[in-house]
Design an enzyme around this catalytic site. Structure first.
Site, short mmCIF file in Angstrom:
data_model
loop_
_atom_site.label_atom_id
_atom_site.label_comp_id
_atom_site.label_asym_id
_atom_site.label_seq_id
_atom_site.Cartn_x
_atom_site.Cartn_y
_atom_site.Cartn_z
N SER A 14 0.87 -1.40 -0.04
CA SER A 14 0.10 0.00 0.10
C SER A 14 0.79 1.28 0.20
O SER A 14 0.28 2.38 -0.32
CB SER A 14 -0.80 0.02 1.24
OG SER A 14 -2.09 -1.02 0.82
N LYS A 53 0.38 3.64 -2.94
CA LYS A 53 -0.71 4.43 -2.96
C LYS A 53 -0.20 5.83 -2.95
O LYS A 53 -1.05 6.69 -3.50
CB LYS A 53 -1.69 4.02 -1.84
CG LYS A 53 -2.41 2.98 -1.81
CD LYS A 53 -3.20 2.85 -0.63
CE LYS A 53 -4.59 1.74 -0.68
NZ LYS A 53 -3.88 0.46 -0.51
N SER A 106 -6.32 3.78 4.16
CA SER A 106 -5.67 2.92 2.92
C SER A 106 -6.59 2.20 2.28
O SER A 106 -6.24 1.01 1.86
CB SER A 106 -4.60 1.92 3.66
OG SER A 106 -3.85 1.40 2.58
#
Length: 393
Positions: A65, A68, A130
């Site tokens: 993540s 991101k 997230s």
């Protein structure tokens, strides 16, 4: 041709504060002064671009993540360009809901199927929770499909200098070829901080309320007294636990990346140790005040043969506490510099290296005065000097 001019410095005066001059190159601190359980790590000073510590920072890995951040880089670019607005409403498609929402079993902001969500809430859904669904909704709302958005991610990444990174999705969910390095994650965080300061605060928000849900920021360090105000956690089984963080203390901003940790506890403890060590082990030194002449650079085709070089603000460098303060320095530039030159043009770099630790700071230098273009005859004479003497004026 690349010109390097030596500049003599005496021992630096200690105790300078407040860094302002950015730099373009970085050097790691002396080996053996610190170690971490992370498989990949890097700790850098943002203002000086000085690498305090690195460990296997250039090996490609799954960023989970943490990638991101690249998704948000594209979102922030579109906001800044005026192509979208924070109050725009994006629809939750079945793809976004199924692949990133409640049915996915992954981190999500649980946006209901076929509902609409504001861009601002979706950003918070990424930075705080997230949410994979939030990423896909943003991707589809901006580019029409996640695949088209990912192409923009890869294109933008190359434009900002992330030459090794490659993205297969907007979420960081496991995918072959979805890779980054610790160094490029740090560079991306640096880019976001410097180019999108108006949106950076989203990373430091401690909670986000959406519908019946109250989400707490997954970055544990934003709740501690460390000066941390962002950025992003990451985890997938194959890669372990990771974190990109930034912190400010005593007017120094640092960026930290760790990856390959075994537990959430390690992801909290190891970054804390690195940050504390970094802030305690390095300090700023003042070299030149704002507007003070550093040196001169050679000029081709100008009304004068030299242009004075200055910093755009006070010139400070970051060095380890255990340094003697003795440094060597070079003025580096592609030259001679072609006239005309305007006052304030960036034309050279001041490269300062600590004599004992080899820690290096690269600081941009600017023209201190205008230099006009000379007539045709004088430019011809300058060319003869270059051919005959390599510009040994």
């Amino acid at each position: 041709m690349l010109i390097k001019l030596a500049v003599a410095f005496a021992v630096l005066a200690a105790g300078a504060t407040g860094l302002s001059a950015p730099a373009s190159a970085a050097t790691k601190a002396p080996a053996g002064v610190f170690d971490t359980k992370a498989k990949h790590a890097i700790l850098m000073n943002v203002d000086a671009d000085l690498i305090f510590y690195e460990k296997d920072a250039d090996t490609l890995m799954s960023p989970a993540s943490m990638s991101k951040l690249m998704t948000l880089a594209v979102v922030f670019r579109e906001l800044k360009a005026g192509h979208i607005k924070l109050d725009d409403q994006f629809k939750v498609s079945e793809h976004a809901w199924r692949e990133g929402g409640a049915p996915s079993g992954s981190s999500a902001m649980f946006a209901p199927l076929n509902s609409t969500v504001s861009v601002e809430d979706l950003i918070r859904g990424v930075t705080v929770q997230s949410g994979n669904d939030a990423c896909i909704i943003l991707a589809e709302g901006i580019s029409g499909s996640e695949d088209a958005f990912v192409k923009e991610m890869n294109k933008y990444a190359k434009e900002i200098g992330l030459t090794k990174s490659h993205f297969e999705n907007s979420t960081g969910l496991p995918a072959d070829g979805h890779v980054m390095t610790a160094r490029e994650l740090a560079l991306l965080a640096d880019y976001l901080i410097k180019n999108y300061p108006e949106y950076y605060h989203y990373f430091g928000e401690k909670e986000f309320v959406y519908g019946k849900w109250r989400f707490t920021n997954r970055n544990p360090l934003v709740f501690e007294d460390l000066g941390v105000d962002g950025l992003k956690t990451g985890f997938i089984e194959d890669a372990g636990y990771g974190l990109v963080a930034s912190a400010v203390r005593d007017n120094q901003r640092v960026i930290l990346v760790v990856s390959g940790l075994n537990t959430k506890k390690e992801r909290e403890e190891e970054p804390r140790k690195l940050l504390e060590w970094g802030f305690k082990s390095f300090k700023p030194y003042r070299l030149f005040d704002q507007g003070e002449k550093v040196s001169d650079a050679l000029v081709w085709g100008g009304t004068r043969h030299y242009v004075p070089l200055v910093g755009n603000e006070n010139i400070d460098i970051i060095l380890p506490f255990n340094t003697s303060g003795q440094v060597t320095a070079q003025i580096v530039y592609d030259g001679p510099i072609k006239a005309p030159i305007r006052k304030g043009d960036q034309v050279a770099t001041l490269r300062v290296t600590a004599a004992d630790t080899k820690a290096t700071n690269d600081i941009p230098l600017y023209a201190g005065e205008d230099v006009g273009q000379s007539n045709f005859a004088m430019r011809g004479l300058d060319s003869l000097f270059v051919l005959a003497f390599g510009w040994m004026l």
